[in-house]
Design an enzyme around this catalytic site. Structure first.
Site, PDB file in Angstrom:
ATOM      1  N   ASN A  18      49.905  48.068  26.356  1.00 28.59           N
ATOM      2  CA  ASN A  18      51.281  47.579  26.367  1.00 28.59           C
ATOM      3  C   ASN A  18      51.446  46.564  27.495  1.00 28.59           C
ATOM      4  OD1 ASN A  18      52.192  49.089  28.880  1.00 28.59           O
ATOM      5  ND2 ASN A  18      51.601  50.809  27.575  1.00 28.59           N
ATOM      6  N   LYS A  29      31.191  45.124  19.038  1.00 29.90           N
ATOM      7  CA  LYS A  29      32.346  44.313  18.676  1.00 29.90           C
ATOM      8  C   LYS A  29      32.455  44.193  17.161  1.00 29.90           C
ATOM      9  CE  LYS A  29      34.288  39.674  19.016  1.00 29.90           C
ATOM     10  NZ  LYS A  29      34.083  38.286  19.487  1.00 29.90           N
ATOM     11  N   ASP A  52      50.803  55.941  24.204  1.00 31.08           N
ATOM     12  CA  ASP A  52      51.082  57.178  23.464  1.00 31.08           C
ATOM     13  C   ASP A  52      50.029  57.452  22.393  1.00 31.08           C
ATOM     14  OD1 ASP A  52      53.445  57.756  24.868  1.00 31.08           O
ATOM     15  OD2 ASP A  52      54.582  56.370  23.612  1.00 31.08           O
ATOM     16  N   LYS A  68      60.538  67.774  29.102  1.00 34.96           N
ATOM     17  CA  LYS A  68      59.370  67.749  29.977  1.00 34.96           C
ATOM     18  C   LYS A  68      59.634  68.402  31.332  1.00 34.96           C
ATOM     19  CE  LYS A  68      57.583  63.937  27.372  1.00 34.96           C
ATOM     20  NZ  LYS A  68      56.759  62.722  27.290  1.00 34.96           N
TER      21      LYS A  68
END
Length: 380
Positions: free
Chosen positions: A209, A288, A278, A339
């Protein structure tokens, strides 16, 4: 900005690294500081007073017996207005004088005449720096409360390789901030996670990300300034390692979990600012994957580090981040409950790879505080 309107007496002594004082002045002015340069005669052989005064927007003080505008005593007036005294670079000669209480020029006299924090950044030949007399003087001053910014290793002006190069000027600015910070976190052991994780598809591609790690690094620096012992577990990042902090570099979510759990039990405060992936590819290819091949990537969940910590915490203050694109506060509250967190920091994608963040802070009692866009250093 913690250095805004602070009066910084910047001492410059006679070494080749004196030219770096110009960049230090520029950074201090950018932070809003008032910089008052003080040069020794030897320093003027390496950098001109005009250069320092132009950048500082203040005259350079050099003469011990110069008349001050108010008919006062110049070194006392400078000492009284100082919030901090910084000497960068400082030579073995000046270190020795200060350690022995010698005040035979304007700079050493100001140092003796003020009770404010003092930050010294040595620069010299590596043999000089390792000389037993210099080391003894440095240790003596450290014991008296003087803060030293250790020189770096590398190629020196004399052509030698070794420890003696002036520390990076950004590290000197950080030391100044630390010297001026209240030490209200002394005794705390703070664990911070930062940055993104990378989950490999093949040896050159990965799932990740846009997190830069800037928020976590800023939090780690802020905790260190306030006296905490800090461990920073970081995903891949181009950010420089914060000085005086234990930095553990990791790649994947599993590696971050292993490192974070290792430090979790010994920590009193845990701030999970990392943007952990995630999901990860169920299969990672050893070679590759060529462009012409058809590639389908099946994903599976990565370990939920925050939830695991929340289920086993024993007195730690546990803080998580919740990056959401919609229903920001509601989703963050749900994360807080699910959590078992003590606090959650809800933020939109604005903070990704940015110098700024906009957050809502929610604690386990239900108290909520929303802040406008703010620099990450200040937010930390």
């Amino acid at each position: 900005m913690m250095l805004n309107n602070k009066n910084v007496i910047l001492g410059v002594t006679g070494g080749i690294a004196a030219y770096k004082a110009l960049e230090l002045i520029r950074l201090l002015k950018k932070e809003g500081s008032n910089v008052f340069p003080v040069m020794t005669d030897c320093a003027a052989e390496f950098v001109t007073p005009l250069s320092l005064s132009t950048l500082a927007c203040n005259p350079v003080a050099r003469d011990m017996f110069a008349e001050s505008p108010g008919a006062g005593i110049s070194h006392i007036e400078l000492a009284e207005k100082a919030d901090i005294v910084v000497v960068a670079p400082i030579t073995a000669n000046t270190i020795g004088k200060v350690a022995c209480g010698i005040a035979d020029n304007l700079l050493t006299t100001i140092i003796m005449a003020t009770q404010v924090p003092k930050v010294f950044a040595p620069a010299m030949n590596s043999n000089m720096y390792e000389n037993r007399l210099v080391r003894a003087n440095v240790e003596k001053l450290k014991a008296l409360g003087y803060l030293f910014v250790e020189p770096e290793e590398g190629e020196l002006a004399c052509g030698w390789e070794g420890k003696g190069r002036l520390a990076n000027v950004s590290d000197i600015v950080e030391a100044i901030k630390e010297a001026l910070s209240k030490k209200d976190l002394l005794g705390e052991k703070v664990l911070v996670t930062a940055g993104a994780t990378r989950e490999p598809i093949d040896p050159v591609r990965f799932v990740s990300n846009a997190s830069s790690g800037k928020m976590g690094y800023a939090i780690a620096r802020a905790a260190k300034r306030r006296g905490a012992e800090v461990a920073l577990v970081s995903g891949p990042s181009y950010l420089p390692a914060p000085p005086g902090i234990t930095l553990v570099k990791v790649e994947s979510a599993e590696e971050m979990r292993e490192a974070a759990i290792k430090y979790f039990e010994r920590s009193t405060v845990v701030i999970m600012a990392a943007a952990v992936s995630d999901f990860k590819p169920k299969k990672s290819y050893p070679k590759k994957v060529k462009k012409g091949e058809v590639l389908t990537i099946e994903l599976e969940r990565t370990p939920d580090i925050l939830k695991e910590m929340g289920s086993v915490k024993k007195g730690q203050l546990l803080v998580g981040f919740a990056l959401e694109t919609d229903n920001l506060v509601e989703n963050a509250r749900q994360k807080l409950r699910d959590k078992n967190l003590d606090m959650v920091i809800a933020n939109p994608p604005l903070g990704l790879n940015s110098e700024f963040n906009e957050v809502t802070i929610i604690d386990s009692s239900g108290k909520t505080e929303s802040l406008p866009p703010i620099a990450k250093d200040e937010l930390a």
